[in-house]
Design a protein around this motif. Structure first.
Motif, short mmCIF file in Angstrom:
data_model
loop_
_atom_site.label_atom_id
_atom_site.label_comp_id
_atom_site.label_asym_id
_atom_site.label_seq_id
_atom_site.Cartn_x
_atom_site.Cartn_y
_atom_site.Cartn_z
N ILE A 122 46.01 49.42 50.61
CA ILE A 122 46.80 48.23 50.92
C ILE A 122 47.25 47.52 49.65
O ILE A 122 48.43 47.24 49.46
CB ILE A 122 46.00 47.28 51.84
CG1 ILE A 122 45.78 47.95 53.20
CG2 ILE A 122 46.73 45.94 51.99
CD1 ILE A 122 44.86 47.18 54.14
N GLY A 123 46.32 47.21 48.76
CA GLY A 123 46.68 46.53 47.53
C GLY A 123 45.45 45.99 46.83
O GLY A 123 44.32 46.25 47.23
N ALA A 124 45.68 45.23 45.76
CA ALA A 124 44.57 44.69 44.98
C ALA A 124 44.91 43.30 44.48
O ALA A 124 46.08 42.96 44.30
CB ALA A 124 44.25 45.60 43.79
N THR A 125 43.88 42.51 44.27
CA THR A 125 44.06 41.15 43.76
C THR A 125 43.05 40.89 42.65
O THR A 125 41.91 41.36 42.71
CB THR A 125 43.89 40.11 44.90
OG1 THR A 125 44.12 38.80 44.38
CG2 THR A 125 42.51 40.17 45.51
N PRO A 126 43.44 40.14 41.61
CA PRO A 126 42.50 39.83 40.54
C PRO A 126 41.56 38.70 40.93
O PRO A 126 41.74 38.03 41.95
CB PRO A 126 43.41 39.40 39.39
CG PRO A 126 44.58 38.77 40.08
CD PRO A 126 44.78 39.59 41.34
N LEU A 127 40.57 38.49 40.11
CA LEU A 127 39.67 37.35 40.25
C LEU A 127 40.20 36.18 39.42
O LEU A 127 41.05 36.35 38.54
CB LEU A 127 38.26 37.69 39.78
CG LEU A 127 37.55 38.87 40.44
CD1 LEU A 127 36.14 39.00 39.87
CD2 LEU A 127 37.51 38.73 41.94
N SER A 204 32.60 29.52 39.74
CA SER A 204 32.52 30.79 40.47
C SER A 204 33.54 31.76 39.91
O SER A 204 34.47 31.38 39.19
CB SER A 204 32.77 30.58 41.96
OG SER A 204 34.15 30.33 42.19
N PHE A 205 33.33 33.01 40.25
CA PHE A 205 34.32 34.07 40.02
C PHE A 205 34.69 34.54 41.43
O PHE A 205 33.84 34.99 42.18
CB PHE A 205 33.73 35.21 39.19
CG PHE A 205 33.10 34.74 37.89
CD1 PHE A 205 33.83 34.01 36.97
CD2 PHE A 205 31.79 35.06 37.59
CE1 PHE A 205 33.25 33.57 35.79
CE2 PHE A 205 31.20 34.64 36.41
CZ PHE A 205 31.93 33.90 35.49
N ASP A 206 35.97 34.47 41.74
CA ASP A 206 36.38 34.76 43.11
C ASP A 206 37.83 35.24 43.09
O ASP A 206 38.53 35.11 42.09
CB ASP A 206 36.24 33.49 43.97
CG ASP A 206 36.28 33.77 45.46
OD1 ASP A 206 36.11 34.93 45.87
OD2 ASP A 206 36.47 32.81 46.22
N THR A 207 38.29 35.79 44.22
CA THR A 207 39.67 36.24 44.28
C THR A 207 40.62 35.06 44.17
O THR A 207 40.36 33.97 44.68
CB THR A 207 39.95 37.01 45.59
OG1 THR A 207 39.58 36.19 46.69
CG2 THR A 207 39.17 38.31 45.63
N LEU A 208 41.73 35.28 43.51
CA LEU A 208 42.71 34.21 43.28
C LEU A 208 43.25 33.63 44.58
O LEU A 208 43.30 32.41 44.75
CB LEU A 208 43.85 34.74 42.40
CG LEU A 208 45.02 33.79 42.19
CD1 LEU A 208 44.58 32.50 41.51
CD2 LEU A 208 46.11 34.48 41.38
N PRO A 209 43.67 34.46 45.55
CA PRO A 209 44.26 33.88 46.77
C PRO A 209 43.33 32.92 47.50
O PRO A 209 43.78 31.93 48.07
CB PRO A 209 44.54 35.12 47.63
CG PRO A 209 44.65 36.24 46.68
CD PRO A 209 43.71 35.93 45.58
N GLN A 210 42.04 33.20 47.47
CA GLN A 210 41.07 32.37 48.17
C GLN A 210 41.01 30.96 47.59
O GLN A 210 40.64 30.01 48.27
CB GLN A 210 39.69 33.03 48.09
CG GLN A 210 38.56 32.31 48.79
CD GLN A 210 38.69 32.38 50.30
OE1 GLN A 210 39.47 33.16 50.83
NE2 GLN A 210 37.93 31.56 51.01
N ASN A 211 41.41 30.82 46.33
CA ASN A 211 41.23 29.55 45.62
C ASN A 211 42.52 28.82 45.27
O ASN A 211 42.47 27.67 44.83
CB ASN A 211 40.45 29.80 44.32
CG ASN A 211 39.02 30.23 44.56
OD1 ASN A 211 38.13 29.40 44.64
ND2 ASN A 211 38.79 31.52 44.71
N VAL A 212 43.65 29.47 45.46
CA VAL A 212 44.89 28.91 44.92
C VAL A 212 45.24 27.56 45.54
O VAL A 212 45.74 26.66 44.85
CB VAL A 212 46.04 29.93 45.07
CG1 VAL A 212 46.46 30.11 46.53
CG2 VAL A 212 47.23 29.52 44.22
N GLU A 213 44.98 27.38 46.83
CA GLU A 213 45.31 26.09 47.46
C GLU A 213 44.51 24.95 46.85
O GLU A 213 45.06 23.87 46.55
CB GLU A 213 45.05 26.18 48.97
CG GLU A 213 45.43 24.92 49.72
CD GLU A 213 45.19 25.03 51.22
OE1 GLU A 213 45.00 23.97 51.85
OE2 GLU A 213 45.18 26.15 51.74
N ASN A 214 43.22 25.17 46.64
CA ASN A 214 42.39 24.13 46.03
C ASN A 214 42.72 23.91 44.56
O ASN A 214 42.59 22.79 44.04
CB ASN A 214 40.91 24.48 46.19
CG ASN A 214 40.41 24.23 47.60
OD1 ASN A 214 40.65 23.18 48.18
ND2 ASN A 214 39.71 25.21 48.16
#
Length: 325
Positions: A122-127, A204-214
């Protein structure tokens, strides 16, 4: 006599074949379950739900999402590996249960390569390295490293679970920078982010999409992206390479998998439908919205990609000698 028998034999063979096809219901014969190995709210869950929605429109049966989190994604993966190879139980696979978790969990009951049919990439996302700005004054990677080293005890960093890409990145971060941290594993990104926002952990170290809104709202501060280039969804955030650490790279890839031994016809159908789904306006917009970079792969290429990831990245994780607590 032999010439007279040939039409009879051909007719009998045709009858047997048609009887067999009538006995075998067309796939899929009932609802397909798409297992997500992490709790609701994370990148895997978000992508799985959009994929399920689009596939439900394209297939004769619905695709529903079922979350089975725990043990770095290995519980859900083990469940999928144990299911019948009928194409009715699938998994939104990703780096954790396939590559990084198996080396650190004892007695994982599946082969991450041969224990599954790896259907589609499907694809990949950075942290993203992200901090609670009320607790951490640093605004760049050098400042964060200095802040960590100045603390009386190693600060805690959150990850989506032991064996996750974030956990492995955290170990690499400490090795490369000399800054000591305490790993705080969660059962997914969503509960970890709640504690980060609440101040229970400072970073934290986490995927970018999960955090972008905050990040955009100022509730969290992005320090660096673990990609070789800046990301379109957060172009203001520098990369770890720009901060002087070109080897501190990490990404979480996503794919579609099923139990080992799926019939070739079902694999071909699922791969084709997934590729078509990824090209749909809804799926493409959501994928790009969540910073997931797509790269076309055939089904054999994806299988080889998984094998290479397990050998290279999984081997490096194993060499670290980590164990899940």
């Amino acid at each position: 006599m032999r010439r007279r028998q040939l039409p009879v034999i051909a007719a009998l063979a045709a009858f047997a074949a048609s009887s067999e096809s009538r006995a075998q219901p067309a796939w899929p014969s009932r609802t397909i379950r798409l297992i997500v190995t992490f709790p609701p709210g994370g990148s895997s869950d978000i992508v799985a739900r959009v994929l399920a929605e689009v596939l439900s429109q394209r297939l004769p049966q619905r695709v529903i999402v079922e979350n089975r989190p725990g043990a770095g994604g290995t519980l859900g993966a083990a469940y999928v590996a144990s299911q019948p190879a009928d194409g009715l139980t699938l998994m939104l696979s990703n780096t954790a249960p396939i590559v990084t978790s198996p080396p650190i969990y004892a007695n994982v009951p599946y082969d991450p390569v041969g224990g599954f049919t790896h259907i589609a990439y499907i694809g990949a996302t950075p942290l993203v390295v992200v901090v609670n700005p009320r607790l951490v004054p640093a605004t760049d990677l050098a400042g964060l490293i200095a802040w960590i080293k100045a603390q009386a005890a190693p600060p805690g960093y959150g990850s989506s679970g032991a064996g996750s890409v974030a956990h492995i990145f955290g170990e690499a971060f400490m090795a490369k920078t000399g800054a000591q941290l305490t790993h705080v594993p969660y059962r997914g990104s969503a509960p970890m982010q709640a504690d980060l926002l609440g101040g229970a952990i400072p970073l934290s170290f986490d995927t970018l999409p999960q955090n972008v809104e905050n990040i955009r709202a100022g509730r969290l501060r992005a320090i660096a992206i673990t990609a070789p280039a800046r990301q379109e969804m957060a172009p203001e955030v520098p990369t770890t390479a720009e901060a002087g650490f070109p080897d501190l790279l990490a990404e979480n890839w996503l794919g579609l998998a099923g139990p080992a031994g799926l019939p070739a016809a079902i694999v071909a159908k699922l791969h084709a439908e997934t590729m078509a789904a990824l090209d749909s306006p809804l799926m493409r917009s959501r994928i790009l919205e969540h910073g997931i970079a797509m790269r076309p792969m055939t089904q054999p290429q994806f299988t080889q990609y998984v094998a290479d990831e397990v050998r290279v990245v999984g081997g490096a994780v194993k060499a670290l000698g980590l164990t899940a607590q």
